[in-house]
Structure formats: structure tokens, C-alpha cells
Scaffold this motif. Structure first.
Motif, PDB file in Angstrom:
ATOM      1  N   ASP A 410     -38.764 -38.512  54.242  1.00 23.80           N
ATOM      2  CA  ASP A 410     -38.593 -37.061  54.260  1.00 23.80           C
ATOM      3  C   ASP A 410     -39.681 -36.497  55.154  1.00 23.80           C
ATOM      4  OD1 ASP A 410     -38.315 -34.375  53.869  1.00 23.80           O
ATOM      5  OD2 ASP A 410     -38.687 -34.403  51.710  1.00 23.80           O
ATOM      6  N   LEU A 411     -39.334 -36.203  56.406  1.00 27.04           N
ATOM      7  CA  LEU A 411     -40.344 -35.778  57.372  1.00 27.04           C
ATOM      8  C   LEU A 411     -40.937 -34.418  57.044  1.00 27.04           C
ATOM      9  CD1 LEU A 411     -38.664 -36.959  60.700  1.00 27.04           C
ATOM     10  CD2 LEU A 411     -40.421 -38.132  59.342  1.00 27.04           C
ATOM     11  N   ALA A 412     -40.247 -33.626  56.239  1.00 27.58           N
ATOM     12  CA  ALA A 412     -40.784 -32.314  55.871  1.00 27.58           C
ATOM     13  C   ALA A 412     -42.046 -32.453  55.039  1.00 27.58           C
ATOM     14  CB  ALA A 412     -39.741 -31.515  55.116  1.00 27.58           C
ATOM     15  N   THR A 413     -42.142 -33.504  54.251  1.00 24.32           N
ATOM     16  CA  THR A 413     -43.307 -33.709  53.390  1.00 24.32           C
ATOM     17  C   THR A 413     -44.110 -34.943  53.767  1.00 24.32           C
ATOM     18  OG1 THR A 413     -41.975 -34.988  51.809  1.00 24.32           O
ATOM     19  CG2 THR A 413     -42.132 -32.599  51.458  1.00 24.32           C
ATOM     20  N   ASP A 414     -43.585 -35.748  54.676  1.00 23.48           N
ATOM     21  CA  ASP A 414     -44.209 -37.034  54.973  1.00 23.48           C
ATOM     22  C   ASP A 414     -44.046 -37.375  56.451  1.00 23.48           C
ATOM     23  OD1 ASP A 414     -45.361 -39.573  54.702  1.00 23.48           O
ATOM     24  OD2 ASP A 414     -43.474 -40.503  54.065  1.00 23.48           O
ATOM     25  N   ALA A 415     -44.624 -36.542  57.317  1.00 20.48           N
ATOM     26  CA  ALA A 415     -44.516 -36.777  58.759  1.00 20.48           C
ATOM     27  C   ALA A 415     -45.190 -38.081  59.171  1.00 20.48           C
ATOM     28  CB  ALA A 415     -45.141 -35.612  59.529  1.00 20.48           C
ATOM     29  N   ARG A 416     -46.103 -38.577  58.342  1.00 21.69           N
ATOM     30  CA  ARG A 416     -46.804 -39.821  58.664  1.00 21.69           C
ATOM     31  C   ARG A 416     -45.984 -41.057  58.285  1.00 21.69           C
ATOM     32  NH1 ARG A 416     -51.235 -41.222  60.899  1.00 21.69           N
ATOM     33  NH2 ARG A 416     -52.451 -43.050  60.219  1.00 21.69           N
ATOM     34  N   GLU A 417     -44.853 -40.868  57.637  1.00 20.63           N
ATOM     35  CA  GLU A 417     -43.953 -41.955  57.286  1.00 20.63           C
ATOM     36  C   GLU A 417     -44.649 -43.041  56.465  1.00 20.63           C
ATOM     37  OE1 GLU A 417     -40.800 -42.326  60.817  1.00 20.63           O
ATOM     38  OE2 GLU A 417     -42.861 -42.164  61.558  1.00 20.63           O
ATOM     39  N   ARG A 418     -45.117 -42.611  55.318  1.00 19.82           N
ATOM     40  CA  ARG A 418     -45.824 -43.513  54.416  1.00 19.82           C
ATOM     41  C   ARG A 418     -45.087 -43.748  53.098  1.00 19.82           C
ATOM     42  NH1 ARG A 418     -47.860 -45.205  58.203  1.00 19.82           N
ATOM     43  NH2 ARG A 418     -50.059 -45.440  58.707  1.00 19.82           N
ATOM     44  N   ALA A 419     -44.235 -42.809  52.676  1.00 20.00           N
ATOM     45  CA  ALA A 419     -43.570 -42.919  51.379  1.00 20.00           C
ATOM     46  C   ALA A 419     -42.095 -43.258  51.593  1.00 20.00           C
ATOM     47  CB  ALA A 419     -43.713 -41.609  50.597  1.00 20.00           C
ATOM     48  N   ASN A 420     -41.728 -44.506  51.397  1.00 16.07           N
ATOM     49  CA  ASN A 420     -40.354 -44.951  51.591  1.00 16.07           C
ATOM     50  C   ASN A 420     -39.493 -44.456  50.424  1.00 16.07           C
ATOM     51  OD1 ASN A 420     -38.001 -46.221  52.308  1.00 16.07           O
ATOM     52  ND2 ASN A 420     -38.811 -48.309  52.187  1.00 16.07           N
ATOM     53  N   ARG A 421     -38.518 -43.598  50.718  1.00 19.13           N
ATOM     54  CA  ARG A 421     -37.674 -42.987  49.686  1.00 19.13           C
ATOM     55  C   ARG A 421     -36.329 -43.715  49.544  1.00 19.13           C
ATOM     56  NH1 ARG A 421     -38.895 -37.649  48.910  1.00 19.13           N
ATOM     57  NH2 ARG A 421     -37.430 -37.826  47.167  1.00 19.13           N
ATOM     58  N   ARG A 422     -36.227 -44.870  50.100  1.00 22.75           N
ATOM     59  CA  ARG A 422     -34.953 -45.597  50.114  1.00 22.75           C
ATOM     60  C   ARG A 422     -34.392 -45.805  48.704  1.00 22.75           C
ATOM     61  NH1 ARG A 422     -34.095 -51.777  52.503  1.00 22.75           N
ATOM     62  NH2 ARG A 422     -31.989 -52.074  51.654  1.00 22.75           N
ATOM     63  N   LYS A 423     -35.221 -46.216  47.773  1.00 24.21           N
ATOM     64  CA  LYS A 423     -34.746 -46.481  46.414  1.00 24.21           C
ATOM     65  C   LYS A 423     -34.528 -45.189  45.632  1.00 24.21           C
ATOM     66  CE  LYS A 423     -36.820 -51.072  46.093  1.00 24.21           C
ATOM     67  NZ  LYS A 423     -37.782 -51.946  45.353  1.00 24.21           N
ATOM     68  N   ASP A 424     -35.255 -44.130  45.976  1.00 24.05           N
ATOM     69  CA  ASP A 424     -35.080 -42.854  45.277  1.00 24.05           C
ATOM     70  C   ASP A 424     -33.809 -42.136  45.697  1.00 24.05           C
ATOM     71  OD1 ASP A 424     -37.578 -43.341  44.169  1.00 24.05           O
ATOM     72  OD2 ASP A 424     -38.624 -42.216  45.740  1.00 24.05           O
ATOM     73  N   GLU A 425     -33.395 -42.354  46.947  1.00 24.45           N
ATOM     74  CA  GLU A 425     -32.250 -41.631  47.511  1.00 24.45           C
ATOM     75  C   GLU A 425     -31.259 -42.631  48.115  1.00 24.45           C
ATOM     76  OE1 GLU A 425     -31.775 -38.302  47.797  1.00 24.45           O
ATOM     77  OE2 GLU A 425     -33.699 -37.447  47.199  1.00 24.45           O
ATOM     78  N   PRO A 426     -30.654 -43.494  47.288  1.00 27.11           N
ATOM     79  CA  PRO A 426     -29.796 -44.548  47.847  1.00 27.11           C
ATOM     80  C   PRO A 426     -28.576 -44.011  48.583  1.00 27.11           C
ATOM     81  CG  PRO A 426     -29.581 -44.432  45.444  1.00 27.11           C
ATOM     82  CD  PRO A 426     -30.747 -43.562  45.806  1.00 27.11           C
ATOM     83  N   GLU A 427     -27.985 -42.909  48.117  1.00 29.66           N
ATOM     84  CA  GLU A 427     -26.801 -42.365  48.788  1.00 29.66           C
ATOM     85  C   GLU A 427     -27.168 -41.769  50.143  1.00 29.66           C
ATOM     86  OE1 GLU A 427     -24.866 -39.648  46.194  1.00 29.66           O
ATOM     87  OE2 GLU A 427     -24.305 -41.182  44.717  1.00 29.66           O
ATOM     88  N   ARG A 428     -28.274 -41.071  50.191  1.00 30.23           N
ATOM     89  CA  ARG A 428     -28.722 -40.494  51.462  1.00 30.23           C
ATOM     90  C   ARG A 428     -29.066 -41.611  52.448  1.00 30.23           C
ATOM     91  NH1 ARG A 428     -30.641 -35.370  52.227  1.00 30.23           N
ATOM     92  NH2 ARG A 428     -31.161 -35.158  50.008  1.00 30.23           N
ATOM     93  N   PHE A 429     -29.752 -42.635  51.945  1.00 24.93           N
ATOM     94  CA  PHE A 429     -30.102 -43.773  52.792  1.00 24.93           C
ATOM     95  C   PHE A 429     -28.847 -44.411  53.376  1.00 24.93           C
ATOM     96  CE2 PHE A 429     -30.449 -48.398  53.120  1.00 24.93           C
ATOM     97  CZ  PHE A 429     -31.475 -48.528  54.033  1.00 24.93           C
ATOM     98  N   ALA A 430     -27.851 -44.665  52.533  1.00 26.08           N
ATOM     99  CA  ALA A 430     -26.616 -45.307  52.984  1.00 26.08           C
ATOM    100  C   ALA A 430     -25.876 -44.431  53.990  1.00 26.08           C
ATOM    101  CB  ALA A 430     -25.724 -45.614  51.783  1.00 26.08           C
ATOM    102  N   ALA A 431     -25.898 -43.115  53.770  1.00 28.26           N
ATOM    103  CA  ALA A 431     -25.191 -42.209  54.673  1.00 28.26           C
ATOM    104  C   ALA A 431     -25.839 -42.190  56.056  1.00 28.26           C
ATOM    105  CB  ALA A 431     -25.171 -40.807  54.078  1.00 28.26           C
ATOM    106  N   LEU A 432     -27.166 -42.119  56.103  1.00 25.99           N
ATOM    107  CA  LEU A 432     -27.845 -42.093  57.396  1.00 25.99           C
ATOM    108  C   LEU A 432     -27.695 -43.417  58.132  1.00 25.99           C
ATOM    109  CD1 LEU A 432     -31.141 -40.129  56.661  1.00 25.99           C
ATOM    110  CD2 LEU A 432     -29.092 -39.328  57.828  1.00 25.99           C
TER     111      LEU A 432
END
Length: 468
Positions: A410-432
Motif C-alpha cells: 500500500d504505497l499510500a502508507t508504505d512508500a518504502r515497500e517494507r510491509a508485505n500485505r499479500r496475506k492480508d489482502e489475498p483478493e487484491r493481490f490476486a486481482a493485481l
């Protein structure tokens, strides 16, 4: 645009709402507005925070800081690629570089053959389409879209060319490494010049601007610096062989890098002064950006990654746009924009037309530069043969693959790309990920051979042949 509209626009920017919705009024104004001259300044390997107005702490860039104070500073501008010539393909054509064989090269080098070895003269480009619309066109600086004479700025829409054809050149001798091959051209003929290369290019741009007074037609001047790309040579230095050695990481320093960037900043100041002296500054749209993220001595904070990476530090770049009398001074926008957007945007402002046979992938953001609302949502895609990388940004969310590892940020809160949200947002991950795969299926396949870059002998062929 009326005074009240300008006031509303500025208030909107100050409150973080970016651009006021005035598209119809902007479109009507555009129809009667004089076409602008265009000064497009491209730095080479400049990091996101390498200007003091973007946060650089160990040196100052007063000219570009002032340009930002007089215009709009972008915080979410992107390059089409994290490496030189691939971005330049997109910047020239307004299309994803992966639609062209030469855009698959990362980057074009002396061993590239066939259709991949350069930008076809048959392909329409921003300069060729603006020239058809009545613009005078010139490239001063780096080409890196194919070796002359088979490929050339003069064959791809520019009336004039002065600069280097390849990916880098010695700043003093103006020769290409590693064999010191002459690589400074005036048109399609080799030439010679005395002086530090950044200064030579700035001086040529000043001459061009001064000469513009004699012409009625508007101009597109592409000022594509080689700075601050390697080799690590600052004005007045006597570089050692290590400073010029591409095949290892010795040489250079933060001080040398600072002086390289400041030399470019000073040179841009001379060009802008020439615009003022010729009374062309108010009729000229000035763009400053970089071809990709920075590398060894760059500051990309708060972003992670660098040149060659699809992490934000490899593809998010500084970008400043000034258009006196049209854009409010001292504005900051988080509008997402990418290199290829400049083609449809500048064609609209210059009243040029795209070639229907080569549909553009970039979007027209000219209304943004005329006071209309910003585009709230963009979907952009990247890929990189090096390290098997892939990325999609949709809104604030980014899918990223590096090798066999996959991420969601989520670049809005994590522009440094440190917090992998893949498991928290599986549907969003799959869609992208699915969006990236669908887009990728429309592009030319990547070469099967692994890309070779800055890994000792793996760099063989980047410019010529490895040293013996």
C-alpha cells in the motif's frame, strides 16, 4: 483561466486536493491558447531525492529548486523502466517499450542485433509528430536509441542533433568506453568540442534558445543530459582509471557526484536565463525529470531500491513542470504520471496528432497542466528481465515480483515497500497479479537469455567489449 479559477486551483493544491475540476473551461482555453515552446530536460540516473527541493541534504540545487518554486513539483512521477534506453523508447513513442523489439533491450548495447538494435525510423515519435504540426525540433545530449548512422535522431523526427549516440561518454574526452571510441556528433557527423560535457551541452542549448528569436515556429528542445550517469567525473577533475571503470565499483565519491549534479543545475540555469533574455520564458513549457532512478551515490529516500529495480527507488523520479502564467507557482501534486504520458500530453498542447497506426499507451494529461482535475486512478505496468521482475500499480496498491518472491504494498502508507500485505489482502493481490498477466500477454515476449548488468564480467557487451 480566470483569476477566481486560479485562486480555487491554488487553494485546492494547498489543501492536498491537487486539481480543481475545470476540464471544460480548460479545454475551451486551450483552443485559443498559443502553442507553447517545449524545453524537455532529462537527467540520466538522477535519484528521487537528488535535488535539494526533494530532500537532498549534502548539496544544494538552487536553479531546480527555483524552477519548482515557479511551477509544479510531482511526488509520484514514474519512468517507464528502471534503465536508460528502454525508458527513452517509451518517451519517444508514447507506448510501452515492450511493444517494440528495441524496447526489450535493457539497455541497447553494442552487441544488440536485428530489430532490437535501435528505434526504427519508420516509427512515429514525439518529435516527428510535432514537426508535422509545425514545430522545429532539436535533441541536444544523449540519444541511446541505436547506433548512427543506421539509427539517428535525424531519422526519428529531430531537425537538429548535437550529442552522444551511446549510453555514456567520458565527460572530458567525449569518447565512449571502454575503447575510447569517439562519440560526439553534430548531426550525423563526428565532431569535437572542448570542455566538460555537461557544460558543452548546456552551451549548445543556450545557443539554440538564442537562435529561436529568428523563427516564428514554436520549438521542441530535448535537452537530454548524460549527468549524473557514470563515469564519475566532476568539472575540473583529472579522473583516474578507476573513476572511468565500468566493470567494477571502485572510483567516484559523494563529493564528485555532488559536483556533477551541481554542474547540471548551473547549466540549466544558463538555459533558463537565455529564455528570459529572449523573452521566451512565459511562452515556454519547461519539464525536468529523469530517465530512471539513481544508483551508487544517489539519494532515493524514502524509497527503497535503485536503478535496475522495480522497487520505487528504481522507477519513481523527480519531476518539475513550469509554465508561467498557466500553472500556479510553488505547487505540489501527487498525480501519478509516467514517461510515455508526455507524448499525448505534448501533442495536445502543440496541436499535433498521433498516428492511428501506432496507438498510444500514455494518457493525455494536458488538462492537468491547464488547471483541470487530476486523474484520480491510474494502472501502470512494468517488467524487467533482470532478476525476473514484474510490477503493477493500480491506485495506491502495487503488486511486485522479484525472482520467485511476490509482494503487495500500500504505497499510500508504505512508500518504502517494507510491509508485505499479500496475506492480508489475498483478493487484491490476486486481482493485481491477474491484471499484470493480462497486460503482459499483450506485449512482446522477453528474451529468453538472462539480462547481464553490473556484475563484473556479466557486464560484457553493455557498451562494447570487456577489457582484456
Amino acid at each position: 483561466m480566470s483569476r477566481s479559477q486560479r485562486r480555487r486551483f491554488l487553494v485546492s493544491l494547498g489543501s492536498g486536493m491537487a486539481f480543481v475540476a475545470m476540464a471544460r473551461g480548460a479545454a475551451a482555453a486551450a483552443a485559443s491558447r498559443q502553442r507553447p515552446n517545449i524545453l524537455f530536460i532529462l537527467a540520466d540516473d538522477l535519484g528521487f531525492a537528488d535535488l535539494s527541493c526533494y530532500g537532498r541534504r549534502d548539496y544544494q540545487t538552487p536553479v531546480l529548486d527555483e524552477l519548482a518554486a515557479e511551477g509544479v513539483r510531482f511526488t509520484q512521477a514514474y519512468s517507464n523502466s528502471p534503465v536508460c534506453s528502454a525508458t527513452r523508447v517509451a518517451l519517444a513513442t508514447g507506448r510501452y517499450q515492450y511493444r517494440l523489439a528495441t524496447g526489450l533491450e535493457e539497455p541497447i548495447n553494442a552487441r544488440t542485433t536485428g530489430d532490437a538494435s535501435g528505434l526504427s525510423p519508420a516509427h512515429p515519435t514525439l518529435p516527428s509528430m510535432l514537426r508535422t504540426a509545425g514545430y522545429r525540433t532539436a535533441l541536444i545530449g544523449k540519444w541511446h536509441l541505436g547506433a548512427l548512422p543506421g539509427y539517428s535522431p535525424l531519422k526519428s523526427g529531430y531537425d537538429q542533433f548535437f550529442g552522444i549516440a551511446g549510453g555514456a561518454a567520458d565527460y572530458v574526452s567525449h569518447t565512449a568506453p571502454p575503447r575510447d571510441t569517439p562519440d560526439l556528433y553534430d548531426g550525423e557527423r563526428l565532431t569535437e568540442a572542448n570542455g566538460y560535457l555537461t557544460d558543452v551541452l548546456s552551451d549548445k542549448a543556450v545557443e539554440y534558445v538564442r537562435d529561436a528569436r529568428r523563427h516564428d515556429a514554436p520549438f521542441l528542445l530535448s535537452l537530454h543530459y548524460t549527468a549524473p550517469h557514470w563515469p564519475w567525473q566532476a568539472p575540473g577533475d583529472t579522473p583516474t582509471p578507476k573513476d572511468r571503470a565500468l566493470f567494477h565499483f571502485e572510483g567516484g565519491s559523494l563529493d564528485v557526484y555532488a559536483r556533477m549534479v551541481r554542474s547540471m543545475d548551473t547549466g540549466i540555469g544558463r538555459v533558463l536565463a537565455a529564455l528570459r533574455a529572449t523573452k521566451l520564458d512565459r511562452s515556454t513549457l519547461v519539464v525536468f525529470t529523469s530517465d530512471n532512478g539513481g544508483e551508487r551515490f544517489s539519494d532515493n529516500w524514502p524509497l527503497s531500491g535503485q536503478k535496475l529495480d522495480l522497487l520505487e527507488g528504481g522507477i519513481r523520479v523527480p519531476q518539475i513542470v513550469r509554465w508561467k502564467g498557466e500553472l500556479p507557482a510553488g505547487s505540489v501534486t501527487d498525480q501519478v504520471m509516467v514517461s510515455m504520458d508526455w507524448v499525448p500530453t505534448l501533442l495536445t498542447l502543440g496541436r499535433g496528432a498521433a498516428d492511428a497506426g501506432y496507438p498510444l499507451d500514455g494518457i493525455d494529461l494536458s488538462a492537468l497542466l491547464q488547471g483541470a482535475r487530476r486523474v484520480e486512478r491510474r494502472t501502470l505496468h512494468w517488467r524487467m528481465n533482470y532478476r525476473n521482475q514484474a510490477a503493477t500499480r493500480s491506485g495506491d496498491w502495487k503488486y511486485l515480483r522479484i525472482g520467485s518472491s511476490e509482494f503487495l504494498f500500500d504505497l499510500a502508507t508504505d512508500a518504502r515497500e517494507r510491509a508485505n500485505r499479500r496475506k492480508d489482502e489475498p483478493e487484491r493481490f490476486a486481482a493485481l497479479k491477474s491484471q499484470w498477466e493480462s497486460w503482459n500477454a499483450q506485449m512482446l515476449p522477453l528474451p529468453t537469455a538472462p539480462a547481464r548488468y553490473f556484475n563484473g564480467s556479466d557486464l560484457a557487451g553493455y557498451y562494447d567489449t570487456p577489457p582484456q
